[in-house]
Motif scaffolding. Structure first.
Motif, PDB file in Angstrom:
ATOM      1  N   CYS A 111       0.864  -1.454   0.028  1.00  9.39           N
ATOM      2  CA  CYS A 111      -0.062  -0.135  -0.082  1.00  9.39           C
ATOM      3  C   CYS A 111       0.829   1.496  -0.018  1.00  9.39           C
ATOM      4  O   CYS A 111       1.958   1.286   0.176  1.00  9.39           O
ATOM      5  CB  CYS A 111      -1.033   0.185   1.177  1.00  9.39           C
ATOM      6  N   ARG A 112       0.351   2.167  -0.312  1.00  8.61           N
ATOM      7  CA  ARG A 112       1.138   3.608  -0.198  1.00  8.61           C
ATOM      8  C   ARG A 112       0.171   4.609   0.371  1.00  8.61           C
ATOM      9  O   ARG A 112      -1.137   4.610   0.191  1.00  8.61           O
ATOM     10  CB  ARG A 112       1.586   4.176  -1.604  1.00  8.61           C
ATOM     11  N   VAL A 138       0.586  10.333  -8.891  1.00  6.26           N
ATOM     12  CA  VAL A 138       1.493  10.315  -7.708  1.00  6.26           C
ATOM     13  C   VAL A 138       1.854   9.034  -7.433  1.00  6.26           C
ATOM     14  O   VAL A 138       2.906   8.653  -7.229  1.00  6.26           O
ATOM     15  CB  VAL A 138       0.588  11.153  -6.343  1.00  6.26           C
ATOM     16  N   LEU A 139       0.684   8.124  -7.698  1.00  8.61           N
ATOM     17  CA  LEU A 139       1.005   6.601  -7.409  1.00  8.61           C
ATOM     18  C   LEU A 139       1.863   5.895  -8.669  1.00  8.61           C
ATOM     19  O   LEU A 139       2.394   4.929  -8.518  1.00  8.61           O
ATOM     20  CB  LEU A 139      -0.155   5.980  -7.260  1.00  8.61           C
ATOM     21  N   ARG A 140       1.781   6.600  -9.759  1.00 10.28           N
ATOM     22  CA  ARG A 140       2.421   6.264 -11.029  1.00 10.28           C
ATOM     23  C   ARG A 140       1.620   5.060 -11.396  1.00 10.28           C
ATOM     24  O   ARG A 140       2.166   3.934 -11.543  1.00 10.28           O
ATOM     25  CB  ARG A 140       3.966   5.751 -10.866  1.00 10.28           C
ATOM     26  N   ALA A 141       0.490   4.949 -11.298  1.00  7.03           N
ATOM     27  CA  ALA A 141      -0.395   3.802 -11.348  1.00  7.03           C
ATOM     28  C   ALA A 141      -0.605   3.422 -12.969  1.00  7.03           C
ATOM     29  O   ALA A 141      -0.684   4.221 -13.732  1.00  7.03           O
ATOM     30  CB  ALA A 141      -1.764   4.138 -10.930  1.00  7.03           C
ATOM     31  N   VAL A 142      -0.722   2.116 -12.901  1.00  3.82           N
ATOM     32  CA  VAL A 142      -0.785   1.471 -14.408  1.00  3.82           C
ATOM     33  C   VAL A 142      -2.559   0.943 -14.202  1.00  3.82           C
ATOM     34  O   VAL A 142      -2.727   0.104 -13.573  1.00  3.82           O
ATOM     35  CB  VAL A 142      -0.034   0.430 -14.878  1.00  3.82           C
ATOM     36  N   LEU A 148     -10.232  -4.226 -14.660  1.00  5.99           N
ATOM     37  CA  LEU A 148     -11.120  -3.583 -13.655  1.00  5.99           C
ATOM     38  C   LEU A 148      -9.927  -3.505 -12.195  1.00  5.99           C
ATOM     39  O   LEU A 148     -10.318  -3.836 -11.462  1.00  5.99           O
ATOM     40  CB  LEU A 148     -12.325  -4.252 -13.112  1.00  5.99           C
ATOM     41  N   SER A 149      -8.834  -2.968 -12.612  1.00  2.65           N
ATOM     42  CA  SER A 149      -7.739  -2.708 -11.769  1.00  2.65           C
ATOM     43  C   SER A 149      -6.894  -1.753 -12.167  1.00  2.65           C
ATOM     44  O   SER A 149      -6.826  -1.351 -13.134  1.00  2.65           O
ATOM     45  CB  SER A 149      -7.155  -4.311 -11.476  1.00  2.65           C
ATOM     46  N   PHE A 150      -6.010  -1.457 -11.067  1.00  2.00           N
ATOM     47  CA  PHE A 150      -4.716  -0.846 -11.358  1.00  2.00           C
ATOM     48  C   PHE A 150      -3.647  -1.235 -10.517  1.00  2.00           C
ATOM     49  O   PHE A 150      -3.953  -1.611  -9.389  1.00  2.00           O
ATOM     50  CB  PHE A 150      -5.109   0.965 -11.445  1.00  2.00           C
ATOM     51  N   LYS A 151      -2.549  -1.218 -10.889  1.00  3.17           N
ATOM     52  CA  LYS A 151      -1.389  -1.469 -10.277  1.00  3.17           C
ATOM     53  C   LYS A 151      -0.449  -0.106  -9.938  1.00  3.17           C
ATOM     54  O   LYS A 151      -0.355   0.774 -10.951  1.00  3.17           O
ATOM     55  CB  LYS A 151      -0.456  -2.402 -11.180  1.00  3.17           C
ATOM     56  N   GLU A 160      -1.892  -4.489  -6.490  1.00  6.69           N
ATOM     57  CA  GLU A 160      -2.864  -4.232  -7.415  1.00  6.69           C
ATOM     58  C   GLU A 160      -4.138  -4.253  -6.523  1.00  6.69           C
ATOM     59  O   GLU A 160      -4.462  -4.740  -5.643  1.00  6.69           O
ATOM     60  CB  GLU A 160      -2.881  -5.881  -8.071  1.00  6.69           C
ATOM     61  N   VAL A 161      -4.794  -3.080  -7.077  1.00  4.81           N
ATOM     62  CA  VAL A 161      -6.254  -2.692  -6.346  1.00  4.81           C
ATOM     63  C   VAL A 161      -7.320  -2.844  -7.510  1.00  4.81           C
ATOM     64  O   VAL A 161      -7.238  -2.363  -8.574  1.00  4.81           O
ATOM     65  CB  VAL A 161      -6.192  -1.113  -5.979  1.00  4.81           C
ATOM     66  N   SER A 162      -8.125  -3.890  -7.305  1.00  7.50           N
ATOM     67  CA  SER A 162      -9.174  -4.353  -7.881  1.00  7.50           C
ATOM     68  C   SER A 162     -10.410  -3.779  -7.504  1.00  7.50           C
ATOM     69  O   SER A 162     -10.767  -3.374  -6.681  1.00  7.50           O
ATOM     70  CB  SER A 162      -9.313  -5.895  -7.994  1.00  7.50           C
TER      71      SER A 162
END
Length: 184
Positions: A111-112, A138-142, A148-151, A160-162
């Motif tokens: 987590c961040r 800020v999270l540099r999320a993909v 239906l998620s991002f990493k 990974e958050v789904s």
């Protein structure tokens, strides 16, 4: 020399430069139509906030006034915002103010916790928060709409958050009910 003096920071930097990918082994949720929105939960102000809409098309992070009040935040904690927001349909919304809160995304240990500047709006919404490009950047999320998620990277590795597909569907149905004309 830097690694020797700051081994923890060097490890953090190496972890935050891992490659993030989606591939055939990544799960695809059994969503009803695969067109659901990405809806998650986060931790902020010592509360788990559900129904958080992830919108990479939004240039601001939004908190709805009903959520602000539910989090028991004082109006005095808001800073004034003079610039109106323009919605997708061209309608103008005048924010109530702005508040900065720390938000934890993901689950321990992946987590961040980051500060998020929320623009507070008084509007009806089935969502509690909207996290847009500022937080995703800020999270540099993909982000993957298909999965239906991002990493994003954390010191403990890739998080990974789904999407909560049930909450996403509930919010979608609430939006449809609010948009349909009432029958008498």
């Amino acid at each position: 020399t830097y690694r020797q003096a700051n081994p923890d920071q060097a490890e953090l930097n190496s972890r935050l430069s891992e490659v993030i990918t989606y591939g055939p082994s990544d799960p695809v949720p059994a969503a009803s139509s695969n067109h659901e929105a990405l809806v998650i939960e986060v931790l902020t102000n010592n509360y788990i906030v559900k129904k958080v809409y992830i919108d990479p098309g939004s240039s601001v992070d939004v908190m709805y006034l009903h959520t602000f009040e539910s989090l028991k935040l004082a109006r005095e904690s808001m800073t004034p915002v003079r610039t109106p927001l323009v919605g997708f349909g061209g309608h103008i919304v005048h924010p109530e103010g702005m508040v900065t809160l720390t938000v934890t995304v993901g689950r321990h240990p992946r987590c961040r916790t980051i500060p998020v500047n929320f623009v507070i709006v008084k509007a009806d919404s089935p969502y509690n928060l909207l996290l847009g490009r500022p937080t995703l950047n800020v999270l540099r999320a993909v982000y993957s709409t298909y999965h239906l998620s991002f990493k994003f990277l954390t010191p403990a590795g890739v998080a990974e958050v789904s999407s909560d597909v049930c909450a996403a569907r509930e919010c979608y149905l609430a939006t449809l009910q609010a948009a349909s004309p009432s029958t008498s």
